[in-house]
Motif scaffolding. Structure first.
Motif, PDB file in Angstrom:
ATOM      1  N   VAL A   1      -0.618   7.254 -13.790  1.00  0.00           N
ATOM      2  CA  VAL A   1       0.722   7.562 -13.286  1.00  0.00           C
ATOM      3  C   VAL A   1       0.635   7.831 -11.789  1.00  0.00           C
ATOM      4  N   VAL A   2       1.453   7.119 -11.011  1.00  0.00           N
ATOM      5  CA  VAL A   2       1.465   7.237  -9.550  1.00  0.00           C
ATOM      6  C   VAL A   2       2.890   7.503  -9.073  1.00  0.00           C
ATOM      7  N   GLU A   3       3.005   8.014  -7.856  1.00  0.00           N
ATOM      8  CA  GLU A   3       4.341   8.280  -7.312  1.00  0.00           C
ATOM      9  C   GLU A   3       5.084   6.996  -7.005  1.00  0.00           C
ATOM     10  N   GLU A   4       4.400   6.069  -6.332  1.00  0.00           N
ATOM     11  CA  GLU A   4       5.022   4.812  -5.934  1.00  0.00           C
ATOM     12  C   GLU A   4       4.009   3.683  -6.072  1.00  0.00           C
ATOM     13  N   TYR A   5       4.504   2.506  -6.395  1.00  0.00           N
ATOM     14  CA  TYR A   5       3.620   1.370  -6.603  1.00  0.00           C
ATOM     15  C   TYR A   5       2.858   0.953  -5.342  1.00  0.00           C
ATOM     16  N   ASP A   6       3.570   0.665  -4.265  1.00  0.00           N
ATOM     17  CA  ASP A   6       2.944   0.027  -3.107  1.00  0.00           C
ATOM     18  C   ASP A   6       1.842   0.861  -2.456  1.00  0.00           C
ATOM     19  N   PRO A   7       2.037   2.167  -2.220  1.00  0.00           N
ATOM     20  CA  PRO A   7       0.913   2.940  -1.676  1.00  0.00           C
ATOM     21  C   PRO A   7      -0.287   2.978  -2.631  1.00  0.00           C
ATOM     22  N   ALA A   8      -0.029   3.010  -3.938  1.00  0.00           N
ATOM     23  CA  ALA A   8      -1.126   3.012  -4.912  1.00  0.00           C
ATOM     24  C   ALA A   8      -1.859   1.677  -4.881  1.00  0.00           C
ATOM     25  N   ILE A   9      -1.120   0.573  -4.811  1.00  0.00           N
ATOM     26  CA  ILE A   9      -1.757  -0.741  -4.705  1.00  0.00           C
ATOM     27  C   ILE A   9      -2.614  -0.792  -3.446  1.00  0.00           C
ATOM     28  N   ALA A  10      -2.076  -0.324  -2.331  1.00  0.00           N
ATOM     29  CA  ALA A  10      -2.817  -0.340  -1.067  1.00  0.00           C
ATOM     30  C   ALA A  10      -4.101   0.479  -1.171  1.00  0.00           C
ATOM     31  N   PHE A  11      -4.047   1.627  -1.822  1.00  0.00           N
ATOM     32  CA  PHE A  11      -5.237   2.453  -1.972  1.00  0.00           C
ATOM     33  C   PHE A  11      -6.286   1.744  -2.824  1.00  0.00           C
ATOM     34  N   PHE A  12      -5.893   1.289  -3.995  1.00  0.00           N
ATOM     35  CA  PHE A  12      -6.877   0.715  -4.901  1.00  0.00           C
ATOM     36  C   PHE A  12      -7.427  -0.619  -4.405  1.00  0.00           C
ATOM     37  N   THR A  13      -6.607  -1.436  -3.750  1.00  0.00           N
ATOM     38  CA  THR A  13      -7.103  -2.724  -3.260  1.00  0.00           C
ATOM     39  C   THR A  13      -7.724  -2.592  -1.873  1.00  0.00           C
ATOM     40  N   GLY A  14      -7.034  -1.920  -0.965  1.00  0.00           N
ATOM     41  CA  GLY A  14      -7.511  -1.840   0.412  1.00  0.00           C
ATOM     42  C   GLY A  14      -8.640  -0.860   0.624  1.00  0.00           C
ATOM     43  N   VAL A  15      -8.597   0.267  -0.040  1.00  0.00           N
ATOM     44  CA  VAL A  15      -9.596   1.309   0.167  1.00  0.00           C
ATOM     45  C   VAL A  15     -10.753   1.178  -0.822  1.00  0.00           C
ATOM     46  N   LEU A  16     -10.452   1.022  -2.109  1.00  0.00           N
ATOM     47  CA  LEU A  16     -11.521   0.951  -3.105  1.00  0.00           C
ATOM     48  C   LEU A  16     -12.040  -0.468  -3.317  1.00  0.00           C
ATOM     49  N   GLY A  17     -11.284  -1.473  -2.892  1.00  0.00           N
ATOM     50  CA  GLY A  17     -11.740  -2.855  -3.037  1.00  0.00           C
ATOM     51  C   GLY A  17     -11.448  -3.485  -4.384  1.00  0.00           C
ATOM     52  N   PHE A  18     -10.524  -2.903  -5.151  1.00  0.00           N
ATOM     53  CA  PHE A  18     -10.119  -3.489  -6.428  1.00  0.00           C
ATOM     54  C   PHE A  18      -9.325  -4.771  -6.156  1.00  0.00           C
ATOM     55  N   GLU A  19      -9.169  -5.568  -7.189  1.00  0.00           N
ATOM     56  CA  GLU A  19      -8.331  -6.760  -7.129  1.00  0.00           C
ATOM     57  C   GLU A  19      -6.962  -6.447  -7.720  1.00  0.00           C
TER      58      GLU A  19
END
Length: 129
Positions: free
Chosen positions: A9-27
């Motif tokens: 569960v996240v507050e908002e989609y786009d910042p969560a996507i940015a964190f997981f893809t941009g910071v952690l390197g997820f796809e």
């Protein structure tokens, strides 16, 4: 049999996507329009580490109860475990990206470990050698 997805569960989609893809390197595996059980618009957003089978379903909080769960998925415990091939490189990259770490890396019987917080405040173990 396998676990396919785990909801986060996240507050908002786009910042969560940015964190997981941009910071952690997820796809980003999927980001599709969807509907709630009562017909309201939402998104079906799935991220996962490269090469992994199990992914995270990033679920935007809907209502007070879900909003209260953001960052508290497992009541403050470490509830997610990210194993990496190059611990030092991953740790350094994440530090440079501003990831919040709880303590310093340490060695345990199962390898090196350090606790970090995701964008919502959930605690994860970064694991490696």
């Amino acid at each position: 049999m396998r676990i396919d997805l785990v909801a986060l569960v996240v507050e908002e989609y786009d910042p969560a996507i940015a964190f997981f893809t941009g910071v952690l390197g997820f796809e980003l595996v999927e980001d599709s329009p969807s509907l709630t059980n009562d017909g309201r618009a939402k998104r079906w957003v799935v991220v996962r580490p490269p090469g992994a089978q199990t992914g995270l379903l990033l679920a935007q909080a809907d209502g007070e109860r879900q909003s209260a769960a953001v960052g508290q998925q497992v009541a403050g415990r470490v509830g997610f475990f990210l194993r990496v091939d190059d611990f030092d490189a991953s740790y350094q990259r994440m530090r440079e990206a501003g990831v919040v770490f709880v303590g310093e890396p340490r060695r345990e019987a199962y390898g090196r470990v350090v606790v970090f917080e995701d964008i919502a405040g959930n605690r994860w173990d970064l694991l490696g050698e």
